[in-house]
Motif scaffolding. Structure first.
Motif, PDB file in Angstrom:
ATOM      1  N   TRP A 170     -13.968 -31.216  35.841  1.00 15.12           N
ATOM      2  CA  TRP A 170     -13.501 -29.618  35.495  1.00 15.12           C
ATOM      3  C   TRP A 170     -14.786 -29.384  34.449  1.00 15.12           C
ATOM      4  O   TRP A 170     -15.215 -30.350  33.851  1.00 15.12           O
ATOM      5  N   TRP A 171     -15.141 -28.165  34.674  1.00 12.01           N
ATOM      6  CA  TRP A 171     -16.275 -27.816  33.827  1.00 12.01           C
ATOM      7  C   TRP A 171     -16.171 -27.396  32.467  1.00 12.01           C
ATOM      8  O   TRP A 171     -15.079 -26.667  32.209  1.00 12.01           O
ATOM      9  N   ALA A 172     -16.957 -27.634  31.535  1.00  4.45           N
ATOM     10  CA  ALA A 172     -16.693 -27.294  30.160  1.00  4.45           C
ATOM     11  C   ALA A 172     -15.560 -28.017  29.377  1.00  4.45           C
ATOM     12  O   ALA A 172     -14.787 -27.153  28.761  1.00  4.45           O
ATOM     13  N   ARG A 173     -15.347 -29.197  29.654  1.00  4.25           N
ATOM     14  CA  ARG A 173     -14.252 -29.658  28.906  1.00  4.25           C
ATOM     15  C   ARG A 173     -14.455 -29.791  27.412  1.00  4.25           C
ATOM     16  O   ARG A 173     -15.608 -30.079  27.087  1.00  4.25           O
ATOM     17  N   PHE A 211      -5.756 -20.673  28.824  1.00  4.54           N
ATOM     18  CA  PHE A 211      -7.020 -21.015  29.604  1.00  4.54           C
ATOM     19  C   PHE A 211      -6.997 -22.652  29.521  1.00  4.54           C
ATOM     20  O   PHE A 211      -8.271 -23.059  29.252  1.00  4.54           O
ATOM     21  N   GLY A 244      -7.947 -25.196  31.655  1.00  2.48           N
ATOM     22  CA  GLY A 244      -8.861 -25.800  32.503  1.00  2.48           C
ATOM     23  C   GLY A 244      -8.463 -27.204  32.712  1.00  2.48           C
ATOM     24  O   GLY A 244      -7.506 -27.605  33.137  1.00  2.48           O
ATOM     25  N   SER A 286      -7.521 -30.516  27.652  1.00  2.00           N
ATOM     26  CA  SER A 286      -7.788 -31.178  26.641  1.00  2.00           C
ATOM     27  C   SER A 286      -6.667 -30.662  25.580  1.00  2.00           C
ATOM     28  O   SER A 286      -6.376 -31.631  24.664  1.00  2.00           O
ATOM     29  N   ASN A 304      -6.578 -20.879  37.862  1.00  2.16           N
ATOM     30  CA  ASN A 304      -7.272 -21.469  38.842  1.00  2.16           C
ATOM     31  C   ASN A 304      -6.395 -22.846  39.417  1.00  2.16           C
ATOM     32  O   ASN A 304      -5.945 -23.630  38.761  1.00  2.16           O
ATOM     33  N   ALA A 334      -1.054 -19.229  35.860  1.00  3.61           N
ATOM     34  CA  ALA A 334      -0.908 -17.897  35.187  1.00  3.61           C
ATOM     35  C   ALA A 334      -2.145 -17.313  34.746  1.00  3.61           C
ATOM     36  O   ALA A 334      -2.979 -17.982  34.437  1.00  3.61           O
ATOM     37  N   PRO A 390     -13.167 -18.842  28.996  1.00  2.00           N
ATOM     38  CA  PRO A 390     -14.611 -19.007  29.556  1.00  2.00           C
ATOM     39  C   PRO A 390     -15.701 -18.158  28.607  1.00  2.00           C
ATOM     40  O   PRO A 390     -14.999 -17.133  27.821  1.00  2.00           O
ATOM     41  N   TYR A 438     -16.260 -20.515  37.000  1.00  2.12           N
ATOM     42  CA  TYR A 438     -15.184 -21.666  37.652  1.00  2.12           C
ATOM     43  C   TYR A 438     -14.759 -21.498  39.020  1.00  2.12           C
ATOM     44  O   TYR A 438     -14.651 -22.567  39.815  1.00  2.12           O
ATOM     45  N   GLU A 487      -8.922 -11.595  38.955  1.00  2.00           N
ATOM     46  CA  GLU A 487      -8.298 -11.740  37.533  1.00  2.00           C
ATOM     47  C   GLU A 487      -9.221 -12.714  36.875  1.00  2.00           C
ATOM     48  O   GLU A 487      -8.823 -12.808  35.573  1.00  2.00           O
ATOM     49  N   CYS A 543     -11.426 -14.323  34.078  1.00  2.00           N
ATOM     50  CA  CYS A 543     -11.843 -13.410  32.975  1.00  2.00           C
ATOM     51  C   CYS A 543     -13.516 -14.463  32.909  1.00  2.00           C
ATOM     52  O   CYS A 543     -13.900 -15.028  31.973  1.00  2.00           O
ATOM     53  N   GLU A 600     -20.864 -25.259  28.043  1.00  2.00           N
ATOM     54  CA  GLU A 600     -20.822 -23.827  27.808  1.00  2.00           C
ATOM     55  C   GLU A 600     -21.710 -23.668  27.030  1.00  2.00           C
ATOM     56  O   GLU A 600     -21.916 -22.602  26.269  1.00  2.00           O
TER      57      GLU A 600
HETATM   58  C1  SAM Z   1     -13.602 -23.182  28.885  1.00  3.08           C
HETATM   59  S1  SAM Z   1     -12.378 -23.676  30.339  1.00  3.08           S
HETATM   60  C2  SAM Z   1     -11.211 -24.303  29.674  1.00  3.08           C
HETATM   61  C3  SAM Z   1     -11.660 -25.851  29.588  1.00  3.08           C
HETATM   62  C4  SAM Z   1     -10.514 -26.396  28.783  1.00  3.08           C
HETATM   63  N1  SAM Z   1     -10.204 -26.234  27.293  1.00  3.08           N
HETATM   64  C5  SAM Z   1     -10.937 -28.009  28.942  1.00  3.08           C
HETATM   65  O1  SAM Z   1     -11.180 -28.745  27.890  1.00  3.08           O
HETATM   66  O2  SAM Z   1     -10.809 -28.633  30.065  1.00  3.08           O
HETATM   67  C6  SAM Z   1     -11.917 -21.822  30.747  1.00  3.08           C
HETATM   68  C7  SAM Z   1     -10.678 -21.710  31.930  1.00  3.08           C
HETATM   69  O3  SAM Z   1     -10.263 -20.530  31.868  1.00  3.08           O
HETATM   70  C8  SAM Z   1      -9.891 -20.250  33.080  1.00  3.08           C
HETATM   71  N2  SAM Z   1      -9.533 -18.945  33.311  1.00  3.08           N
HETATM   72  C9  SAM Z   1     -10.558 -17.907  33.615  1.00  3.08           C
HETATM   73  N3  SAM Z   1      -9.919 -16.799  34.026  1.00  3.08           N
HETATM   74  C10 SAM Z   1      -8.680 -16.693  33.576  1.00  3.08           C
HETATM   75  C11 SAM Z   1      -7.383 -16.050  33.315  1.00  3.08           C
HETATM   76  N4  SAM Z   1      -7.557 -14.743  33.706  1.00  3.08           N
HETATM   77  N5  SAM Z   1      -6.252 -16.557  33.315  1.00  3.08           N
HETATM   78  C12 SAM Z   1      -6.005 -18.053  33.004  1.00  3.08           C
HETATM   79  N6  SAM Z   1      -7.208 -18.827  33.020  1.00  3.08           N
HETATM   80  C13 SAM Z   1      -8.395 -18.241  33.400  1.00  3.08           C
HETATM   81  C14 SAM Z   1     -10.790 -20.912  33.837  1.00  3.08           C
HETATM   82  O4  SAM Z   1     -10.257 -21.276  35.393  1.00  3.08           O
HETATM   83  C15 SAM Z   1     -11.297 -22.181  33.048  1.00  3.08           C
HETATM   84  O5  SAM Z   1     -10.435 -23.324  33.350  1.00  3.08           O
END
Ligand code: SAM
Ligand code: ZN
Length: 1002
Positions: free
Chosen positions: A41-44, A138, A140, A143, A161, A522, A542, A549, A585, A587, A828
Motif C-alpha cells: 500500500w502506498w505512503a504507509r 483514511f 490505507g 498503521s 478503497n 466508507a 492523502p 491511490y 469520492e 480525496c 508522500e
Molecule cells: C496517506 S494514505 C493512508 C496511509 C495509512 N496511514 C497507512 O499507514 O497505510 C491515505 C488513504 O486515504 C484513502 N482515501 C482517499 N480518499 C478517501 C475518502 N474519500 N474516504 C476514505 N478514504 C479515502 C486512500 O485510499 C488512502 O488509502
C-alpha cells in the motif's frame, strides 16, 4: 475518573521527536514479519510514529494541575518496571513518560511483553472507566488502527478503497481473530487434519494451491534436459530498423548486464550476422566481462533506439508507434506453426538446480518458445471475462503524478496488456487453484496473490545487481520496461508463489493482537459513525496530488474481484459508473476525473478535506483529541488545509514534525529537513468559543513562540523541525476562537497575502512566520537588529538554521537500502530534489525571508540561485571569482595585502576582467546606499575562507589582522556561521581554518 477536558495531553506539551524520527526511519528497513509487508500500500506511515503519537494523545500531562492523581500513581508504579530513575516530581514523571514513548517506538520493542504491559497499562490508567475508541477514516494500510489495537484501544478503521479495505480486514480482523485458531484442513490424501494458527494454515493451503496450479501450469515452464529449472526469462521488446536497406530487428535493451555481483559477473554481447537473402540480425552470446568496457552500450536511450546492425537511430516517436501496433510488444508473435516471427525476443534464461542456490544464465532454446506458443493458444480460447480486460486510465492524474498512464502511450491499454500470455495463464491458474480453499484462507491468500501479480508483469525488471525480480511497483512511477523479466512463480525463487505466501504468514505470526478492529469501506466525508461517539480521531489523509491511490490500486482490484467475486468489501458500489475502484469520492487531485463539471484539482482536494474534517468534528466527543498528519513538502497549501480545519470547528494545540529520512544521508542532510510530515494535534473547539481580539491573539502567539523555540533548541529540535513544532502552539492562540477581529471589527483570516500590511489582508500565518524568523535569527546571530548585519548575512544564517536537522541522539544507524519484493513505501514525503549545495523550496524561503526585510533578487547570483521552485545557497567555492576576481582561478595568481587594503575596493584596483562581480545594491540597516562594490561582512568572511582553501596563509593572516582591528562584527558572524554550516561541509572546514588563523592573530 477519565482525563478532564481542561487537562493537557502529553503531546500538547512535549514529544520525543528525535527518538521517534530515528526509529521511524529505521523501521523502513525492517522486512520479514513487519505488517507493511502483508501487501503493498502506498505512503504507509511508520508504526513507530503512530504508536508514539497515540500514546502522546492518550496520556495526560502529569504536570497539568488537572491531571488525575490516580493516573500519576499508577504511571509511577508501571514505569518502575522499566526504570530505576526517580519519578518523584511531576516534571520527572513527564520526562520518564517521554523517555518510555521514545523507547517503545523501537520496532524491536513493539512486541516485547514488558513494553506492552507498561504501554497498555498507562492507557488503562489514563482511561480507567472506558476503553478509548480510536478512529482513522483514511486508514490505507492500517498503521494507525493497528497501533491503537496494540495499545489496548478499540479501533475503527475505514477507507474508501476496496483493496485497502481488504488489507485492513486481514490485518485488523482476520489475523487477530484467527491468528491462534484451530483450522480443520485436508491433507494431500483428503484426510482431515488440525492445523494450529493462521500462519501454518496458510502455509499448508498455500502449498496445496501451488501443487494444484503446478499440475496445470508446469508444462509451460519446461525444465532443461539436465534437470535445471528456469526461474526467470529475460525478454526484450523489439522494433524494426527503418533505415534504408537495413530492416533489422532491434531488441530494446537498457543494459546487457545479467549479473553484476562481484565474482559472478555475467553479461550479454552480440555479433551481427548478415545473411545473403534477408535482413541482418544479431546473435547473442553470454560471457564473463572483465571490465565494464566489455559490455555493449544499451540499444535504447531515452526511448530512442539504435540499430545494432547499422547504428541508425530510430526516434522515440517511431519506437512508440511500432510498439503501439504490438499492444506494448510483450508477447512473442508466432506463425501458425509456432515459429517466432516478431514481438518480444528471449535474450536469456536464468536457471537453478534444486540442490544448489547458484543461478546459471543460458541462451534461449526452441523449447522455451514452444512453451510460450502453447500458453498463447490456451489463453486465446479463454472467456474474455476471466482475464482483466478493464481499461487503464490513460490520463495523467496531475503534473506531479503519473499513476498508471505512462504504459498506455505504448499500446498497453487494458490491465490484461500488462501481462504476457503466459503470465495471464499463470495468474488465472493460481486464481482457479485457490477456489477450493475455505473462504477465510482464500481471502488471506488473495493478498499473496497480489504479491504474485506484482512480480508477474511485463513491466518487471531483472535486477542484475541483486539477482532477482523487481515488481511493477518497486519504483514510484510505473514505466514501460524495454527488457523485462518474466519469473517462474512455480519455482522457489523470489517472485514465486510460496515466497509470497510466506511473507503473509510471517506477518500473521508476528502480529498477535487478541482484539480486532472494526473495518468498513466508507467515504471519510460521510462517516457512518454517530455524533460525539469517539475519543481519538487520528488520521493520515492523502496530500493533494502526491499519489493517485485508486488508479494504482486498480492493478490489484481487477484480479481480486475475479478471485473473490462475491466479497462484500469488493462489491460495494460507491460509483456505479465504474467497474473499478471508486474515483469520484476519492480525496485527491486527479484531473482525469470530473466532479460537478470540473476536473478534480487542488480546490476539489481542499474542499473534500474540509468536509472530512467537519465529519471528524461531528463524531468526536467534546473531551476528545485529534491528530492529522500532513506532508510538509512546502508551506504552500498549508493555509487552506489549516483553514479547512479551523472552519470545521477544530482548535490546533500542537504540531510535531517526524522525519522518516535518515539524517546522515546526504540528500537528507541538505534538503530533507523540509520534507517530512507534521502531526497536527487538535481539539474540538467549544461551540461558544467567542471572538478573539487581534492584538491579544498576536501578543499571545509571539509570547508562545518566544518561549517555545529556545525549549525546542534545548531538546535538540532544530531548523525546519523547530519551525513546524512551533506552528501548532502558535496557532492555538488563534484557533481557540470562532473568529478573530481587529479593533475596527475586521476579521483576521488565517491565511492571506503576506505582502499586505493590514492584518485583515495579511492573515495570521504571515505573522507567525515573521515571529519565527525573528526569533530564529535572534538565536543564531544574537540580536540581529542591533548588530546591524547586512541582509546577506541574515539570509545565510536563516537559511542554514532552517536546514539544520534534529539531533537523533546518536541513534541514526544507517537504514539499509530496501527494494525487497516491491513493498517499498511510496513516500508522500519525498525530499525536495537536491540541486547541489544547500537548498529549500522557494515558498518556504520566501515566507521566512520576506518578513525580515530581505530583498532576495539583489542576492541572486551572489549568494543564492533560484531554479524551478528551489532556492540554493551557493557553495562558497562558487564565489571565488566574485570575491577574488577572475585571476583567482589561475595557479600563478598573485595577491598581496595592498590589493585588499585599498579599502574594500578590490575591484577598483583590479583590471576590468578581474573585477569582483558585486553588482547588487546592498542596503545597510540605516537605509544608506552602499557602494555596490563594497564587500559586506559575509563577503569578507567568505573571502577569508577562500584564501584559506587556496592555502594563502600569510595573506589570510594579514587580512584577518586588518579585520580584527576594525570591529567585532567579523569575528562574531564567523562564530555564528561556524555553528550553522553543516558538519562535514567544505564551508565548515574552511571556516574552522579561518578561526584557527584568527586565534593566531590574537
Ligand atoms: C496517506 S494514505 C493512508 C496511509 C495509512 N496511514 C497507512 O499507514 O497505510 C491515505 C488513504 O486515504 C484513502 N482515501 C482517499 N480518499 C478517501 C475518502 N474519500 N474516504 C476514505 N478514504 C479515502 C486512500 O485510499 C488512502 O488509502
Ligand atoms: Zn538498422
Amino acid at each position: 475518573m477519565s482525563i478532564p477536558k481542561e487537562c493537557k495531553r502529553l503531546i500538547e506539551v512535549d514529544f520525543p521527536i528525535a527518538a521517534v524520527s530515528a526509529h521511524s526511519a529505521r523501521e523502513k528497513s525492517i522486512r520479514h514479519g513487519h505488517p507493511s509487508t502483508l501487501h503493498l500500500w502506498w505512503a504507509r506511515r511508520p508504526l513507530a510514529a503512530c504508536r508514539s503519537v497515540l500514546l502522546g494523545l492518550l496520556l495526560p500531562d502529569p504536570c497539568d494541575k488537572h491531571c488525575p492523581a490516580d493516573f500519576k500513581k499508577k504511571a509511577r508504579e508501571l514505569l518502575e518496571k522499566r526504570y530505576n530513575e526517580s519519578t518523584k516530581t511531576d516534571e520527572l514523571l513527564r520526562e520518564i513518560l517521554l523517555k518510555f514513548i521514545g523507547e517503545f517506538a523501537n520496532w524491536d520493542h513493539a512486541a516485547n511483553a514488558m513494553y506492552l504491559e507498561v504501554g497498555r497499562g498507562l492507557v488503562k490508567a489514563a482511561h480507567p472507566d472506558e476503553t478509548p475508541v480510536v478512529v482513522d477514516p483514511f486508514s490505507g494500510g492500517g498503521s494507525i488502527p493497528l497501533e491503537a489495537l496494540r495499545l489496548g484501544c478499540e479501533a475503527f478503521a475505514s477507507d474508501l478503497n476496496p483493496v485497502a479495505c481488504l488489507i485492513l480486514k486481514t490485518l485488523l480482523e482476520d489475523i487477530p481473530r484467527y491468528g491462534n485458531a484451530e483450522f480443520k484442513l485436508k491433507d494431500d490424501k483428503g484426510k482431515e487434519i488440525i492445523v494450529q494458527g493462521l500462519a501454518d494454515a496458510l502455509r499448508h493451503v498455500g502449498k496445496q494451491v501451488k501443487q494444484a496450479a503446478e499440475k496445470e501450469l508446469a508444462q509451460y515452464y519446461p525444465p532443461d534436459p539436465d534437470g535445471a529449472k528456469p526461474i526467470a526469462y529475460l525478454w526484450a521488446r523489439t522494433v524494426r530498423c527503418e533505415a534504408v536497406g537495413c530492416g533489422a530487428e532491434i531488441p530494446l535493451l537498457r543494459s546487457f548486464w545479467l549479473c553484476n555481483k562481484a565474482g559472478r559477473k555475467r553479461a550479454l554481447r552480440y555479433a551481427v550476422e548478415r545473411p545473403k537473402n534477408g535482413e541482418p540480425f544479431v546473435r547473442f552470446e553470454i560471457f564473463t566481462p572483465k571490465t565494464d568496457k566489455d559490455i555493449p552500450a544499451g540499444t535504447v536511450h531515452k526511448a530512442d533506439a539504435t540499430c545494432p546492425c547499422c547504428n541508425v537511430v530510430l526516434p522515440a516517436a517511431r519506437v512508440r508507434s511500432q510498439l503501439v501496433v504490438q499492444r506494448g510488444g510483450a508477447d512473442v508473435q508466432f506463425d501458425a506453426k509456432g515459429n517466432r516471427i516478431g514481438g518480444s525476443t528471449l535474450l536469456g534464461v536464468v536457471t537453478q538446480r534444486e540442490e544448489t542456490s547458484g543461478k546459471t544464465f543460458r541462451l534461449p532454446a526452441a523449447s522455451d518458445y514452444k512453451a510460450v506458443f502453447s500458453a498463447q493458444k490456451v489463453v486465446a480460447k479463454m472467456p474474455k471475462s476471466d482475464l482483466p480486460d478493464e481499461q487503464i486510465n490513460p490520463i495523467r492524474p496531475s503534473p506531479n503524478a503519473r499513476g498508471l498512464s505512462a504504459p498506455t502511450r505504448y499500446g498497453i491499454e487494458t490491465f490484461g496488456d500488462l501481462f504476457t500470455a503466459r503470465q495471464k495463464l499463470l495468474l488465472r491458474g493460481f486464481a482457479d487453484a485457490s477456489e477450493s480453499a475455505d473462504s477465510l484462507l482464500r481471502e488471506v491468500l488473495s493478498l499473496a496473490f497480489g504479491k504474485l501479480a506484482n512480480a508477474s508483469t511485463s513491466l518487471c525488471r531483472w535486477d542484475s545487481s541483486r539477482d532477482n525480480i523487481q515488481g511493477i511497483f518497486s519504483k514510484q512511477a510505473v514505466q514501460v520496461v524495454w527488457d523485462f523479466c518474466e519469473g517462474n512463480p512455480l519455482s522457489s525463487a523470489t517472485g514465486g508463489f510460496l515466497s509470497a505466501v510466506e511473507w503473509v504468514a510471517a506477518v500473521s505470526e508476528n502480529w498477535l493482537s487478541s482484539e480486532s478492529a472494526q473495518v468498513q469501506c466508507a467515504d471519510a466525508c460521510r462517516s457512518p459513525l454517530p455524533d460525539k461517539s469517539i475519543n481519538v480521531w487520528f488520521t493520515d489523509p492523502p496530500y493533494y496530488d502526491s499519489i493517485p491511490y485508486a488508479d494504482l490500486s486498480d492493478f490489484f482490484y481487477v484480479w481480486l474481484k475475479r478471485i473473490l467475486p462475491k466479497h462484500p468489501l469488493l462489491t460495494l458500489r460507491f460509483d456505479p459508473t465504474t467497474k473499478l475502484t471508486p474515483k469520484i469520492e476519492e480525496c485527491v487531485w486527479n484531473q482525469s476525473y470530473i466532479v460537478d463539471g470540473k476536473p478534480k484539482d487542488g480546490a476539489f482536494f481542499e474542499h473534500a478535506m474540509a468536509r472530512a474534517f467537519a465529519e471528524g468534528r461531528r463524531v468526536m466527543s467534546d473531551d476528545g483529541i485529534s491528530c492529522v498528519v500532513f506532508a510538509h513538502k512546502t508551506t504552500e497549501g498549508w493555509e487552506s488545509l489549516l483553514t479547512g480545519m479551523f472552519r470545521a470547528g477544530w482548535m490546533i494545540t500542537a504540531s510535531w514534525p517526524i522525519t522518516t529520512e535518515m539524517a546522515n544521508r546526504t540528500v537528507a542532510r541538505d534538503t530533507a529537513a523540509l520534507a517530512g510530515s507534521v502531526h497536527l494535534v487538535c481539539r474540538p473547539r467549544d461551540l461558544n468559543a467567542g471572538v478573539g481580539d487581534w492584538s491579544e491573539v498576536k501578543t499571545a502567539m509571539e509570547k508562545r513562540i518566544r518561549e517555545w523555540l529556545p525549549t525546542l533548541t534545548k531538546h535538540g529540535v532544530r531548523g525546519a523541525d523547530a519551525i513546524f513544532s512551533c506552528l501548532g502552539p502558535a496557532l492555538e492562540s488563534y484557533s481557540k476562537f470562532e473568529k478573530v477581529l481587529t479593533q475596527a471589527d475586521r476579521e483576521v483570516p488565517l491565511g492571506g497575502d503576506p505582502e499586505a500590511s493590514e492584518p485583515q489582508e495579511r492573515g495570521f500565518l504571515a505573522y507567525v512566520f515573521e515571529t519565527l524568523s525573528k526569533e530564529a535569527l535572534r538565536q543564531v546571530l544574537g540580536d540581529a537588529q542591533t548588530e546591524g548585519y547586512e541582509e546577506d548575512a541574515r539570509l545565510t544564517a536563516l537559511f542554514l538554521w532552517t536546514l539544520q536537522t534534529t539531533k537523533t541522539n546518536g541513534n541514526g544507524k544507517k537504514a539499509a537500502e530496501v527494494t525487497g519484493d516491491g513493498e517499498d513505501e511510496g513516500d508522500e514525503e519525498k525530499p525536495a530534489k537536491a540541486v547541489g549545495g544547500l537548498s529549500m523550496p522557494f515558498d518556504t524561503f520566501i515566507r521566512l525571508t520576506r518578513p525580515m526585510g530581505i530583498h532576495y533578487p539583489d542576492l541572486q547570483g551572489r549568494i543564492i540561485e533560484i531554479d524551478k521552485g528551489i532556492v540554493q545557497l551557493l557553495p562558497v567555492h562558487e564565489r571565488m571569482e566574485q570575491l577574488l576576481g577572475e585571476r583567482a582561478n589561475r595557479k600563478d595568481a598573485e595577491f598581496n595585502i595592498q590589493d585588499f587594503r585599498q579599502g574594500e575596493l578590490f575591484s577598483k584596483q583590479a583590471t576590468k576582467s578581474d573585477a569582483p562581480k558585486l553588482a547588487s545594491k546592498t542596503q545597510t540597516k540605516s537605509g544608506n546606499q552602499k557602494d555596490p562594490n563594497e564587500l559586506t561582512t559575509l563577503d569578507r568572511i567568505h573571502r577569508s575562507m577562500l584564501l584559506f582553501s587556496l592555502g594563502r596563509s600569510t595573506l589570510l593572516r594579514q587580512v584577518l589582522e586588518d579585520e580584527m582591528q576594525k570591529n567585532k562584527r567579523f569575528e562574531r558572524l564567523a562564530l555564528s556561521l561556524n555553528a550553522l554550516y553543516p558538519e562535514g561541509s567544505d564551508e565548515r572546514r574552511m571556516l574552522e581554518g579561518v578561526q584557527a588563523a584568527m586565534r593566531g592573530v590574537k
